[in-house]
Design a protein around this motif. Structure first.
Motif, PDB file in Angstrom:
ATOM      1  N   ASN A   1       9.931   2.777   5.727  1.00 50.08           N
ATOM      2  CA  ASN A   1       9.431   2.179   7.058  1.00 50.08           C
ATOM      3  C   ASN A   1       9.041   3.044   8.062  1.00 50.08           C
ATOM      4  OD1 ASN A   1       9.275  -0.491   5.919  1.00 50.08           O
ATOM      5  ND2 ASN A   1      11.487  -0.703   6.260  1.00 50.08           N
ATOM      6  N   LEU A   2       7.765   3.213   8.483  1.00 47.80           N
ATOM      7  CA  LEU A   2       7.542   4.247   9.229  1.00 47.80           C
ATOM      8  C   LEU A   2       7.169   3.773  10.763  1.00 47.80           C
ATOM      9  CD1 LEU A   2       4.675   5.696   7.063  1.00 47.80           C
ATOM     10  CD2 LEU A   2       6.892   6.615   7.438  1.00 47.80           C
ATOM     11  N   LEU A   3       7.365   4.937  11.454  1.00 46.64           N
ATOM     12  CA  LEU A   3       7.099   4.629  12.962  1.00 46.64           C
ATOM     13  C   LEU A   3       5.405   4.901  13.447  1.00 46.64           C
ATOM     14  CD1 LEU A   3       8.301   4.352  16.144  1.00 46.64           C
ATOM     15  CD2 LEU A   3       8.757   6.731  16.194  1.00 46.64           C
ATOM     16  N   MET A   4       4.811   4.035  14.058  1.00 45.94           N
ATOM     17  CA  MET A   4       3.310   4.115  14.282  1.00 45.94           C
ATOM     18  C   MET A   4       3.073   4.322  15.941  1.00 45.94           C
ATOM     19  SD  MET A   4       0.001   2.378  12.826  1.00 45.94           S
ATOM     20  CE  MET A   4       0.362   0.607  13.149  1.00 45.94           C
TER      21      MET A   4
ATOM     22  N   GLN B   1       2.626   2.149   5.944  1.00 41.57           N
ATOM     23  CA  GLN B   1       1.742   3.043   5.816  1.00 41.57           C
ATOM     24  C   GLN B   1       0.301   2.545   5.580  1.00 41.57           C
ATOM     25  OE1 GLN B   1       1.902   6.737   5.582  1.00 41.57           O
ATOM     26  NE2 GLN B   1      -0.166   6.557   6.019  1.00 41.57           N
ATOM     27  N   VAL B   2       0.263   1.181   4.859  1.00 43.19           N
ATOM     28  CA  VAL B   2      -0.926   0.435   4.587  1.00 43.19           C
ATOM     29  C   VAL B   2      -1.612  -0.213   5.748  1.00 43.19           C
ATOM     30  CG1 VAL B   2       0.251  -1.816   4.143  1.00 43.19           C
ATOM     31  CG2 VAL B   2      -2.031  -1.225   3.026  1.00 43.19           C
ATOM     32  N   ILE B   3      -0.791  -0.580   6.758  1.00 41.60           N
ATOM     33  CA  ILE B   3      -1.365  -0.746   8.075  1.00 41.60           C
ATOM     34  C   ILE B   3      -1.925   0.106   8.977  1.00 41.60           C
ATOM     35  CG2 ILE B   3      -0.612  -2.105  10.347  1.00 41.60           C
ATOM     36  CD1 ILE B   3       1.723  -3.474   8.645  1.00 41.60           C
ATOM     37  N   ALA B   4      -1.190   1.259   8.891  1.00 43.99           N
ATOM     38  CA  ALA B   4      -1.917   2.558   9.588  1.00 43.99           C
ATOM     39  C   ALA B   4      -3.121   2.948   8.906  1.00 43.99           C
ATOM     40  CB  ALA B   4      -0.994   3.541   9.325  1.00 43.99           C
ATOM     41  N   ASN B   5      -3.115   2.616   7.753  1.00 42.53           N
ATOM     42  CA  ASN B   5      -4.805   2.877   6.907  1.00 42.53           C
ATOM     43  C   ASN B   5      -5.722   1.949   7.420  1.00 42.53           C
ATOM     44  OD1 ASN B   5      -2.979   4.850   5.583  1.00 42.53           O
ATOM     45  ND2 ASN B   5      -3.202   3.818   3.495  1.00 42.53           N
TER      46      ASN B   5
ATOM     47  N   GLU C   1      -1.167   7.145  14.711  1.00 46.09           N
ATOM     48  CA  GLU C   1      -0.672   7.984  13.798  1.00 46.09           C
ATOM     49  C   GLU C   1       0.657   7.412  13.432  1.00 46.09           C
ATOM     50  OE1 GLU C   1      -1.508  10.950  11.985  1.00 46.09           O
ATOM     51  OE2 GLU C   1      -2.608  10.986  13.640  1.00 46.09           O
ATOM     52  N   VAL C   2       1.268   8.245  12.215  1.00 46.89           N
ATOM     53  CA  VAL C   2       2.477   7.561  11.778  1.00 46.89           C
ATOM     54  C   VAL C   2       3.444   8.780  11.223  1.00 46.89           C
ATOM     55  CG1 VAL C   2       2.023   5.492  10.921  1.00 46.89           C
ATOM     56  CG2 VAL C   2       1.497   7.328   9.527  1.00 46.89           C
ATOM     57  N   ALA C   3       4.661   8.469  11.457  1.00 45.15           N
ATOM     58  CA  ALA C   3       5.735   9.575  11.035  1.00 45.15           C
ATOM     59  C   ALA C   3       6.865   9.020  10.599  1.00 45.15           C
ATOM     60  CB  ALA C   3       6.001  10.344  12.224  1.00 45.15           C
ATOM     61  N   LEU C   4       7.764   9.765   9.711  1.00 43.90           N
ATOM     62  CA  LEU C   4       8.935   9.442   9.203  1.00 43.90           C
ATOM     63  C   LEU C   4       9.938  10.230  10.385  1.00 43.90           C
ATOM     64  CD1 LEU C   4      10.767   8.011   7.014  1.00 43.90           C
ATOM     65  CD2 LEU C   4      10.897  10.316   6.230  1.00 43.90           C
ATOM     66  N   PRO C   5      10.562   9.463  11.046  1.00 45.36           N
ATOM     67  CA  PRO C   5      11.374   9.921  12.220  1.00 45.36           C
ATOM     68  C   PRO C   5      12.566  10.544  11.506  1.00 45.36           C
ATOM     69  CG  PRO C   5      11.114   7.826  12.706  1.00 45.36           C
ATOM     70  CD  PRO C   5      10.644   7.983  11.295  1.00 45.36           C
TER      71      PRO C   5
ATOM     72  N   GLU D   1      -1.711   5.022  -3.635  1.00 47.43           N
ATOM     73  CA  GLU D   1      -2.416   5.764  -2.407  1.00 47.43           C
ATOM     74  C   GLU D   1      -2.690   4.858  -1.426  1.00 47.43           C
ATOM     75  OE1 GLU D   1      -5.279   8.265  -4.704  1.00 47.43           O
ATOM     76  OE2 GLU D   1      -4.877   9.598  -3.136  1.00 47.43           O
ATOM     77  N   TRP D   2      -3.036   3.722  -1.726  1.00 44.16           N
ATOM     78  CA  TRP D   2      -3.494   2.691  -0.775  1.00 44.16           C
ATOM     79  C   TRP D   2      -2.483   2.095   0.179  1.00 44.16           C
ATOM     80  CZ3 TRP D   2      -7.523   0.932   1.819  1.00 44.16           C
ATOM     81  CH2 TRP D   2      -7.288  -0.351   2.409  1.00 44.16           C
TER      82      TRP D   2
END
Lengths: 401, 301
Positions: free
Chosen positions: A167-170, A273-277, A287-291, A332-333
């Motif tokens: 789960n990433l930070l956007m 990630q899919v939401i960011a895409n 932008e997203v990142a893994l904190p 990938e998606w």
């Protein structure tokens, strides 16, 4: 017309009912089976496959069964339908709890369950053990994903691993000045983004707070964000209550989050990630990142329903989704590490498997996969009782206020 | 053989005639036979469902497997009373329902009055159609349309910008606005019907006796239209009290009773607790209906 007499009669019946209720046994009889002593209902395993039933009903995470309707280039459902003659009907679920509820209706054949749902499905006899001999592509699945505590019981596999991720930070690059590298950004009570922070609307999000407390308040001694004793749990809930003041809205519907980031109603928060895409494909500057604290994450498993009406097509789907090509496409998606080792050769971005650390077990040791919290502490502590999932759900209502 | 056939043939019309005579003599029997099918549906399908909710509220769920444990307990109601959050949510829901009702009454009564007494009679059907038209669009479409309008940089914000104001954003205010918009026809229509039945001669008489229009409105129109207003408020109040979708779409981080019920079914899979929560609006509505009955509003429905 409701006469006064009827009203009085109704009230009297109600009162009698309540009195009778009050006189009865009011003990709380709910019991939770522990993972160690997990008793599994006997559900037969399928021994052979037929021709297919013409269709299959799936419960899936958004982005797991794409048929080209979101993006014409992203489609691994249509080739499957052409090859097997199984028409795919997909129901997208927003949370693991929703998946459990949907599967319990018995109307669905297969589900892409995360670790916080899989054991519950197994324990309630909702899903059947999987005969991996009928899934040829299972042979190529990473050994690190096979017969894990969240997809098997006593060495019997209950599903086919699909993939794993974090789960990433956007954030909105135009609104958030400095790129955040810590979950502190969404928990800081003095955040300049008050009212624009978003958080995942599910009790399992309490684990995200616990994960942040692992490094922010080491004295609490949290080792596993899903094994919280009462004191640790209260600290996590307290942190989330502070966060409530910052939150603009909680999301569980991914289209809602895409729209909120696009319009700028949300500028910072947890995401997939899919939401960011999707947001980027709609030209939102995100932008997203893994904190640095690591993250919570998921390791998903395709499971087949015990009462599946289309089991042959369900097996065919499970084999299809972990086949190298389809597994590479879905990975990938959605933005997750694929389960099939051969999928890494099929990705359009050749560095994809490295970016998502598909083979890197040390990386995934930092990602805490969703697991159902139970009373016996999952981190092995014997001297305390941990807070179980029903308390997590009730606390979640309290957190939202 | 022949004899027997003749007898049966002779008896049958006699039986039919006698049954008809019986039904003719006993209108109550006739009525109860006529109503038994719809009544059975009402009792089994509607009241039965309410009873099922009530019974389920006294059960629990197995924490781990999510199966319903059919064993009597008051634990759900205990939690409802002990946890202050449920009181807050219940009061918040009541507040939203009351605010929506008041707004709809304030907006709806003048519109209904215009339709019933001011507009030309041949225009009235078109006005009714105009009021009903929004009901033809799907609920979700309207709610999402409001979400877009209330968004940052949306229509509402842009329209208010020249005045140095900004929209309410997502939250309770937005929820009240959208609900008031959604349920407005349900307020206008009963009030319109009530006012239409008000004889014009009463208004003329009031004028002849020297009352100014405002006085006529206060002393003649409103007292006579009050039951209709209460009837409309039953719709707006009960529909708002049970809503959970609008608040999910435009309510920001807020939750109402409907969301707690929904989360306990959809997310937590705790059907018994959801049933316990669902009894709150039922009890509130029973109280509301009992109060409304005193005004004679139920006759206006």
């Amino acid at each position: 017309m409701w006469s006064t007499r009827t009203a009085i009669a109704a009230a009297a019946t109600l009162a009698i009912g309540l009195t009778a209720a009050a006189c009865g046994d009011s003990g709380d009889k709910a019991t939770g089976a522990g993972q160690g002593g997990l008793t599994v209902p006997k559900v037969p395993m399928r021994q052979s496959l037929g021709q297919g039933e013409g269709q299959v009903n799936l419960v899936a995470w958004a982005g797991y069964a794409e048929d080209g309707s979101n993006d014409p280039k992203v489609d691994w459902v249509t080739p499957f339908e052409k090859q097997t003659g199984c028409k795919v009907n997909t129901k997208v679920a927003g949370t693991s709890d929703e998946m459990v509820t949907l599967m319990r209706t018995g109307e669905y054949d297969a589900v892409s369950a995360s670790g916080d749902a899989s054991l519950r499905l197994i324990a309630s006899g909702t899903v059947a053990p999987v005969n991996t001999k009928l899934v040829p592509n299972y042979a190529d699945v990473f050994a690190g994903l096979k017969t894990k505590p969240w997809n098997s019981v006593n060495g019997v596999p209950y599903g086919i691993p699909h993939g794993r991720g974090a789960n990433l930070l956007m954030w909105r690059t135009d609104k958030v000045k400095a790129a955040p590298d810590s979950w502190g950004a969404v928990f800081d009570g003095n955040s300049p983004y008050k009212g624009k922070v978003t958080a995942y609307d599910s009790p399992i999000y309490i684990a995200d707070a616990a994960l942040y407390l692992m490094s922010a308040r080491p004295e609490l001694g949290i080792k596993n964000p899903y094994a919280l004793d009462q004191k640790q749990f209260d600290a996590a809930v307290g942190l989330l209550k502070t966060q409530r003041g910052l939150v603009g809205e909680y999301w569980s519907d991914y289209t809602k989050e895409v729209q909120a980031f696009k319009s700028g109603d949300s500028v910072l928060g947890t995401t997939w990630q899919v939401i960011a895409n999707l947001a980027q494909s709609e030209k939102a500057p995100v932008e997203v990142a893994l904190p640095k604290e690591g993250a919570t994450g998921w390791s998903d498993t395709w499971m087949v329903g015990a009462k599946a009406k289309h089991p042959d097509c369900a097996y065919k789907w499970m084999d299809w989704i972990v086949s190298p090509k389809a597994n590479a496409q879905v990975a990938e998606w959605f933005g997750e590490a694929p389960a099939n080792a051969k999928a890494c050769a099929e990705t359009s971005d050749k560095k994809f498997c490295d970016t998502f650390h598909a083979t890197d077990e040390t990386y995934f040791s930092k990602v805490h996969f969703w697991t159902t919290p139970i009373a016996q502490c999952l981190d092995g502590r014997k001297d305390v009782k941990c807070v179980d999932y029903s308390k997590w759900t009730q606390a979640w209502t309290t957190i939202k206020g | 053989m022949d004899d027997d056939q003749g007898l049966t043939a002779g008896r049958r019309p006699a039986l039919r005639r006698r049954a008809a005579a019986l039904l003719h003599r006993r209108p109550r029997l006739r009525l109860s036979l006529l109503l038994s099918a719809p009544l059975a549906w009402l009792v089994a399908g509607y009241l039965g469902a309410l009873a099922a909710i009530f019974v389920t509220a006294f059960w629990t769920t197995d924490v781990f497997t999510g199966e319903v444990v059919r064993q009597f307990t008051l634990a759900n109601f205990q939690t409802l009373v002990d946890e202050p959050v449920y009181r807050t949510v219940a009061l918040r829901s009541l507040g939203v329902a009351a605010a929506v009702t008041v707004i709809d009454a304030v907006v709806g009564v003048p519109m209904a009055l215009y339709m019933a007494k001011v507009a030309k009679p041949r225009h009235r059907p078109y006005l009714v159609i105009a009021i009903l038209a929004p009901l033809w669009a799907a609920y979700l479409v309207k709610a999402y349309a409001w979400r877009v309008m209330l968004a940052e940089g949306g229509l509402v914000n842009e329209a208010l910008k020249p005045f140095g104001l900004s929209g309410p954003g997502y939250g309770l205010t937005a929820t009240v606005i959208v609900l008031a918009y959604l349920w407005l026809p349900y307020m206008i229509l009963p009030v319109y019907t009530g006012l239409e039945r008000l004889p014009d001669s009463l208004l003329d008489a009031s004028g002849d006796l020297g009352a100014r229009p405002l006085r006529t409105l206060r002393s003649v129109v409103l007292p006579l239209a009050f039951p209709a207003l209460v009837a409309g408020s039953i719709f707006t109040f009960s529909l708002s009290l049970g809503d959970y979708i609008t608040v999910k779409i435009v309510g920001g981080r807020r939750q109402l009773l409907g969301n707690v019920v929904y989360d306990n079914i959809g997310a937590a899979n705790n059907l018994p607790f959801a049933a316990a929560v669902a009894t709150i609006p039922v009890v509130v509505m029973l109280g509301y209906l009992a109060a409304a009955r005193r005004t004679g509003a139920l006759r206006e429905l």
